[in-house]
Design a protein around this motif. Structure first.
Motif, PDB file in Angstrom:
ATOM      1  N   ILE A  42       0.860  -1.178   0.000  1.00 54.58           N
ATOM      2  CA  ILE A  42       0.000   0.000   0.000  1.00 54.58           C
ATOM      3  C   ILE A  42       0.902   1.236   0.000  1.00 54.58           C
ATOM      4  CG2 ILE A  42      -1.760   1.311   1.246  1.00 54.58           C
ATOM      5  CD1 ILE A  42      -2.682  -1.345   2.481  1.00 54.58           C
ATOM      6  N   ALA A  43       0.741   2.099  -0.999  1.00 56.95           N
ATOM      7  CA  ALA A  43       1.532   3.326  -1.087  1.00 56.95           C
ATOM      8  C   ALA A  43       0.940   4.376  -0.142  1.00 56.95           C
ATOM      9  CB  ALA A  43       1.540   3.855  -2.509  1.00 56.95           C
ATOM     10  N   PRO A  44       1.730   4.902   0.796  1.00 63.13           N
ATOM     11  CA  PRO A  44       1.196   5.908   1.722  1.00 63.13           C
ATOM     12  C   PRO A  44       0.576   7.107   1.018  1.00 63.13           C
ATOM     13  CG  PRO A  44       3.357   5.163   2.440  1.00 63.13           C
ATOM     14  CD  PRO A  44       3.140   4.586   1.079  1.00 63.13           C
ATOM     15  N   ARG A  45       1.137   7.461  -0.144  1.00 66.30           N
ATOM     16  CA  ARG A  45       0.628   8.645  -0.837  1.00 66.30           C
ATOM     17  C   ARG A  45      -0.843   8.492  -1.218  1.00 66.30           C
ATOM     18  NH1 ARG A  45       2.732  11.293  -6.582  1.00 66.30           N
ATOM     19  NH2 ARG A  45       1.264  13.035  -6.575  1.00 66.30           N
ATOM     20  N   GLU A  46      -1.268   7.287  -1.546  1.00 63.71           N
ATOM     21  CA  GLU A  46      -2.666   7.062  -1.909  1.00 63.71           C
ATOM     22  C   GLU A  46      -3.587   7.446  -0.748  1.00 63.71           C
ATOM     23  OE1 GLU A  46      -5.637   3.411  -3.359  1.00 63.71           O
ATOM     24  OE2 GLU A  46      -3.531   3.001  -2.878  1.00 63.71           O
ATOM     25  N   ILE A  47      -3.165   7.111   0.468  1.00 65.73           N
ATOM     26  CA  ILE A  47      -3.970   7.436   1.651  1.00 65.73           C
ATOM     27  C   ILE A  47      -3.894   8.928   1.936  1.00 65.73           C
ATOM     28  CG2 ILE A  47      -4.273   6.976   4.112  1.00 65.73           C
ATOM     29  CD1 ILE A  47      -2.951   4.199   3.478  1.00 65.73           C
ATOM     30  N   ASP A  48      -2.692   9.506   1.794  1.00 65.35           N
ATOM     31  CA  ASP A  48      -2.534  10.953   1.987  1.00 65.35           C
ATOM     32  C   ASP A  48      -3.512  11.720   1.103  1.00 65.35           C
ATOM     33  OD1 ASP A  48      -0.370  10.113   3.481  1.00 65.35           O
ATOM     34  OD2 ASP A  48       1.148  10.935   2.132  1.00 65.35           O
ATOM     35  N   GLU A  49      -3.527  11.375  -0.182  1.00 66.37           N
ATOM     36  CA  GLU A  49      -4.335  12.135  -1.132  1.00 66.37           C
ATOM     37  C   GLU A  49      -5.825  11.956  -0.872  1.00 66.37           C
ATOM     38  OE1 GLU A  49      -3.331  12.299  -5.161  1.00 66.37           O
ATOM     39  OE2 GLU A  49      -1.234  12.795  -4.781  1.00 66.37           O
ATOM     40  N   ALA A  50      -6.209  10.770  -0.419  1.00 67.46           N
ATOM     41  CA  ALA A  50      -7.620  10.567  -0.078  1.00 67.46           C
ATOM     42  C   ALA A  50      -8.024  11.470   1.081  1.00 67.46           C
ATOM     43  CB  ALA A  50      -7.868   9.103   0.270  1.00 67.46           C
ATOM     44  N   LEU A  51      -7.185  11.561   2.094  1.00 67.68           N
ATOM     45  CA  LEU A  51      -7.488  12.426   3.237  1.00 67.68           C
ATOM     46  C   LEU A  51      -7.507  13.899   2.836  1.00 67.68           C
ATOM     47  CD1 LEU A  51      -5.421  10.567   5.954  1.00 67.68           C
ATOM     48  CD2 LEU A  51      -7.862  11.068   6.083  1.00 67.68           C
ATOM     49  N   LEU A  52      -6.607  14.293   1.930  1.00 65.76           N
ATOM     50  CA  LEU A  52      -6.542  15.700   1.519  1.00 65.76           C
ATOM     51  C   LEU A  52      -7.787  16.125   0.738  1.00 65.76           C
ATOM     52  CD1 LEU A  52      -2.785  15.926   0.502  1.00 65.76           C
ATOM     53  CD2 LEU A  52      -3.883  17.139   2.392  1.00 65.76           C
ATOM     54  N   ARG A  53      -8.555  15.143   0.257  1.00 62.70           N
ATOM     55  CA  ARG A  53      -9.794  15.502  -0.430  1.00 62.70           C
ATOM     56  C   ARG A  53     -10.879  15.949   0.540  1.00 62.70           C
ATOM     57  NH1 ARG A  53      -9.045  10.288  -3.126  1.00 62.70           N
ATOM     58  NH2 ARG A  53      -7.596  10.620  -4.853  1.00 62.70           N
ATOM     59  N   HIS A  54     -10.680  15.683   1.836  1.00 62.82           N
ATOM     60  CA  HIS A  54     -11.654  16.162   2.822  1.00 62.82           C
ATOM     61  C   HIS A  54     -11.389  17.649   3.075  1.00 62.82           C
ATOM     62  CE1 HIS A  54     -13.969  16.706   6.470  1.00 62.82           C
ATOM     63  NE2 HIS A  54     -14.557  15.553   6.208  1.00 62.82           N
ATOM     64  N   PRO A  55     -12.404  18.484   3.042  1.00 62.78           N
ATOM     65  CA  PRO A  55     -12.188  19.939   3.145  1.00 62.78           C
ATOM     66  C   PRO A  55     -11.571  20.402   4.454  1.00 62.78           C
ATOM     67  CG  PRO A  55     -14.532  19.383   3.312  1.00 62.78           C
ATOM     68  CD  PRO A  55     -13.832  18.145   2.883  1.00 62.78           C
ATOM     69  N   ASP A  56     -11.633  19.588   5.501  1.00 63.24           N
ATOM     70  CA  ASP A  56     -11.086  20.011   6.792  1.00 63.24           C
ATOM     71  C   ASP A  56      -9.626  19.603   6.986  1.00 63.24           C
ATOM     72  OD1 ASP A  56     -13.536  21.048   7.302  1.00 63.24           O
ATOM     73  OD2 ASP A  56     -14.125  19.571   8.808  1.00 63.24           O
ATOM     74  N   VAL A  57      -9.040  18.878   6.035  1.00 60.33           N
ATOM     75  CA  VAL A  57      -7.668  18.376   6.189  1.00 60.33           C
ATOM     76  C   VAL A  57      -6.695  19.287   5.440  1.00 60.33           C
ATOM     77  CG1 VAL A  57      -6.095  16.460   5.721  1.00 60.33           C
ATOM     78  CG2 VAL A  57      -8.427  16.007   6.517  1.00 60.33           C
ATOM     79  N   LEU A  58      -5.729  19.820   6.169  1.00 66.18           N
ATOM     80  CA  LEU A  58      -4.695  20.663   5.572  1.00 66.18           C
ATOM     81  C   LEU A  58      -3.523  19.815   5.088  1.00 66.18           C
ATOM     82  CD1 LEU A  58      -3.584  23.502   4.937  1.00 66.18           C
ATOM     83  CD2 LEU A  58      -2.615  23.533   7.246  1.00 66.18           C
ATOM     84  N   GLU A  59      -3.059  18.879   5.928  1.00 63.88           N
ATOM     85  CA  GLU A  59      -1.956  17.997   5.573  1.00 63.88           C
ATOM     86  C   GLU A  59      -2.214  16.615   6.167  1.00 63.88           C
ATOM     87  OE1 GLU A  59       2.153  20.103   5.167  1.00 63.88           O
ATOM     88  OE2 GLU A  59       1.323  20.679   7.110  1.00 63.88           O
ATOM     89  N   ALA A  60      -1.621  15.594   5.535  1.00 67.00           N
ATOM     90  CA  ALA A  60      -1.792  14.232   6.049  1.00 67.00           C
ATOM     91  C   ALA A  60      -0.604  13.382   5.638  1.00 67.00           C
ATOM     92  CB  ALA A  60      -3.085  13.621   5.524  1.00 67.00           C
ATOM     93  N   ALA A  61      -0.275  12.417   6.488  1.00 66.64           N
ATOM     94  CA  ALA A  61       0.810  11.477   6.193  1.00 66.64           C
ATOM     95  C   ALA A  61       0.472  10.133   6.826  1.00 66.64           C
ATOM     96  CB  ALA A  61       2.148  11.994   6.710  1.00 66.64           C
ATOM     97  N   ALA A  62       0.424   9.099   6.014  1.00 72.09           N
ATOM     98  CA  ALA A  62       0.129   7.754   6.498  1.00 72.09           C
ATOM     99  C   ALA A  62       1.421   6.968   6.682  1.00 72.09           C
ATOM    100  CB  ALA A  62      -0.777   7.036   5.515  1.00 72.09           C
ATOM    101  N   VAL A  63       1.463   6.134   7.718  1.00 74.13           N
ATOM    102  CA  VAL A  63       2.634   5.296   7.995  1.00 74.13           C
ATOM    103  C   VAL A  63       2.157   3.905   8.401  1.00 74.13           C
ATOM    104  CG1 VAL A  63       4.101   7.231   8.712  1.00 74.13           C
ATOM    105  CG2 VAL A  63       2.733   6.029  10.413  1.00 74.13           C
ATOM    106  N   GLY A  64       3.053   2.943   8.258  1.00 75.93           N
ATOM    107  CA  GLY A  64       2.760   1.592   8.695  1.00 75.93           C
ATOM    108  C   GLY A  64       3.328   1.329  10.074  1.00 75.93           C
ATOM    109  N   VAL A  65       2.557   0.674  10.930  1.00 77.97           N
ATOM    110  CA  VAL A  65       3.016   0.317  12.276  1.00 77.97           C
ATOM    111  C   VAL A  65       2.858  -1.196  12.445  1.00 77.97           C
ATOM    112  CG1 VAL A  65       2.422   2.566  13.241  1.00 77.97           C
ATOM    113  CG2 VAL A  65       0.727   0.723  13.266  1.00 77.97           C
ATOM    114  N   PRO A  66       3.686  -1.816  13.280  1.00 76.66           N
ATOM    115  CA  PRO A  66       3.609  -3.274  13.462  1.00 76.66           C
ATOM    116  C   PRO A  66       2.223  -3.708  13.935  1.00 76.66           C
ATOM    117  CG  PRO A  66       5.628  -2.392  14.421  1.00 76.66           C
ATOM    118  CD  PRO A  66       4.782  -1.209  14.060  1.00 76.66           C
ATOM    119  N   ASP A  67       1.774  -4.852  13.414  1.00 76.72           N
ATOM    120  CA  ASP A  67       0.480  -5.401  13.787  1.00 76.72           C
ATOM    121  C   ASP A  67       0.589  -6.922  13.802  1.00 76.72           C
ATOM    122  OD1 ASP A  67      -2.620  -4.870  14.027  1.00 76.72           O
ATOM    123  OD2 ASP A  67      -2.372  -6.519  12.587  1.00 76.72           O
TER     124      ASP A  67
END
Length: 522
Positions: free
Chosen positions: A426-451
């Motif tokens: 999963i490319a983090p940028r894909e998630i970033d750009e989806a969040l940036l489409r929300h009008p209340d989001v100025l910046e976003a960055a997705a990361v992977g954490v152990p699960d």
């Protein structure tokens, strides 16, 4: 660089090269091409009289201004190696750079003097015996700084005895340290050839001439700010407007007042400008284009900027290791591709698979580069230098991406930042750009954490816009529930972040790129 400065002084003489811009609307020509040459000649004499010799390293630690530009260019003119220090360095990074760089002189502003002094004291406490001279000046000073005598280096702590460089340093012009998010900072060695090659490529790619003027919004310790907005105009004979720092409040006013024909920004600046007011378009009729670099520009921000301000964006991509840009979208607007970093600019690029073979059109792999702008290597890091190149000499970018059938390149993420959830990439940028489409989001960055179940899960760090007014009342910005619903609708359940963490800002390196791995420490 010496030859270029001499030639431009003879050819262009009293034409303005650098205009200083203060906190108000006043601006004045700080350097003509002629005065730049005279200042470089004078500083070359002062450097030599102080005891500096070609190949010695001079660090510059101050904000933007005519003096900063003067010292950087004069050091290159003198055959010295310039090390611009990032003012946002953490104390440990500052100490490491001061020690590792073998700098003989630090030219520093009064504001940064306590930080530099502390870094030197700590380095000495930890065993550094090399003496370092300090010249304190102001970034916007009008006269060349006085250079104190440079203490001699004890024989046992000389550069060649203590820590040899990986290759001869005679033609190196710039030593610039990367952010070091995955370890200690690495010092990138860039030669005069690297810098002049990219200054030529930038000038040709954007069809720049002596009649063009750029607003230098980015700091000179940023490879983009240094090469694109300082060296490229020197190469094509244009001019530079240099405010002390980026200001969203005064940005468009400065562009209009100084009649800039192009602007050079990073995606963060685009985001902040979209938050501000819309200038009178009549005042911007001379503005030919906006150039975006250093990190991927979200497609929605790209479209919104062009619609809001009526200025076309040329998206580019580069690295410190390539002396700034190595890709650019075409100058012709009809040939630009939103979401693409463009086509190779002055060099070669390809996408390779894990086994080193070339990937096919549309196939994701690692971007590798070759060309005149590619660095010599990392200072005193021969193993890292070797690891940075493929066996047949291509620079490994660490960026994942693909090339389409028309030769346009796209970046999908960093190899080290790729999220692998349940075996799916999963490319983090894909998630970033989806969040940036929300009008209340100025910046976003997705990361992977152990699960334990999936190997990795997704966490999104979000910077919200300020509370927004609606009618005669107010409403708060989106919360975690709202953003989760938004992601479920745009990304689907599998790619929707498991957790949302709200922050006031995202950590960035010297080039302006979000440092995702730093987010994991929060």
């Amino acid at each position: 660089m010496r030859d270029l400065i001499e030639r431009q002084a003879e050819t262009l003489g009293e034409r303005p090269y650098l205009l200083a811009l203060g906190e108000d609307e006043a601006h004045a020509v700080a350097l003509t091409f002629h005065t730049l040459r005279e200042d470089c000649r004078e500083l070359a004499r002062r450097f030599a009289d102080a005891g500096l010799r070609p190949g010695d390293i001079v660090s510059v630690c101050m904000g933007n201004g005519a003096q900063s530009a003067r010292v950087i260019l004069a050091a290159m003119y003198s055959g010295l190696i310039v090390n611009p220090i990032n003012l946002l360095c953490q104390p440990a990074q500052m100490r490491y750079i001061v020690e590792h760089s073998d700098t003989r002189l630090i030219v520093v502003s009064e504001a940064m003097l306590p930080t530099v002094t502390q870094a030197l004291e700590t380095a000495r406490e930890q065993g550094m015996t090399r003496p370092v001279a300090i010249a304190c000046t102001s970034p916007d000073a009008t006269a060349a700084p006085e250079i104190p005598p440079i203490p001699s280096v004890p024989p046992m702590t000389s550069m060649t005895t203590m820590s040899p460089a990986p290759q001869p340093m005679a033609d190196v012009a710039l030593l610039m340290y990367t952010s070091g998010t995955t370890g200690v900072p690495k010092g990138v060695l860039l030669t005069h050839r690297n810098l002049l090659a990219n200054a030529a490529f930038i000038s040709a790619e954007h069809r720049l001439t002596k009649d063009d003027r750029v607003l230098a919004s980015l700091p000179l310790y940023h490879i983009n700010g240094l090469v694109v907005t300082l060296l490229a105009p020197l190469f094509h004979g244009g001019s530079v407007v240099m405010p002390p720092r980026f200001s969203a409040r005064t940005f468009w006013r400065d562009v209009a007042a100084t009649r800039c024909s192009w602007i050079n920004v990073v995606p963060t600046i685009v985001a902040y400008l979209l938050e501000g007011g819309v200038p009178d378009r009549a005042a911007l009729t001379g503005l030919r284009f906006c150039r975006s670099a250093s990190a991927a520009l979200p497609a929605d921000h790209h479209r919104a900027f062009e619609a809001r301000f009526g200025v076309g964006i040329i998206e580019t991509m580069g690295m410190t290791e390539t002396a700034a840009p190595v890709f650019s979208n075409p100058f012709d607007p009809s040939k630009r591709r939103i979401g693409s970093i463009g086509v190779p600019s002055g060099g070669q690029a390809r996408v390779i698979r894990r086994d080193g073979s070339q990937a096919g059109p549309g196939e994701t792999g690692e971007l590798v580069l070759r060309g005149a702008q590619v660095m010599r290597g990392y200072y005193k890091r021969p193993d890292d230098t070797a690891d940075a190149f493929t066996a047949d000499g291509w620079l490994r970018t660490g960026d994942l991406g693909y090339c389409d059938s028309e030769g346009y390149f796209y970046i999908t993420g960093r190899a080290k930042e790729l999220i692998i959830k349940g075996g799916e990439n999963i490319a983090p940028r894909e998630i970033d750009e989806a969040l940036l489409r929300h009008p209340d989001v100025l910046e976003a960055a997705a990361v992977g954490v152990p699960d334990p179940a999936y190997g990795q899960e997704i966490v999104a760090f979000v910077v919200l816009r300020t509370t927004q007014a609606q009618g005669d009342g107010t409403r708060e910005c989106a919360d975690e529930r709202v953003l989760r619903d938004h992601c479920l609708q745009t990304l689907g359940r599998y790619k929707t972040p498991k957790e949302f963490r709200f922050v006031t800002e995202l950590p960035r390196g010297p080039s302006g790129k979000v440092q995702r791995l730093d987010l994991l420490q929060r």
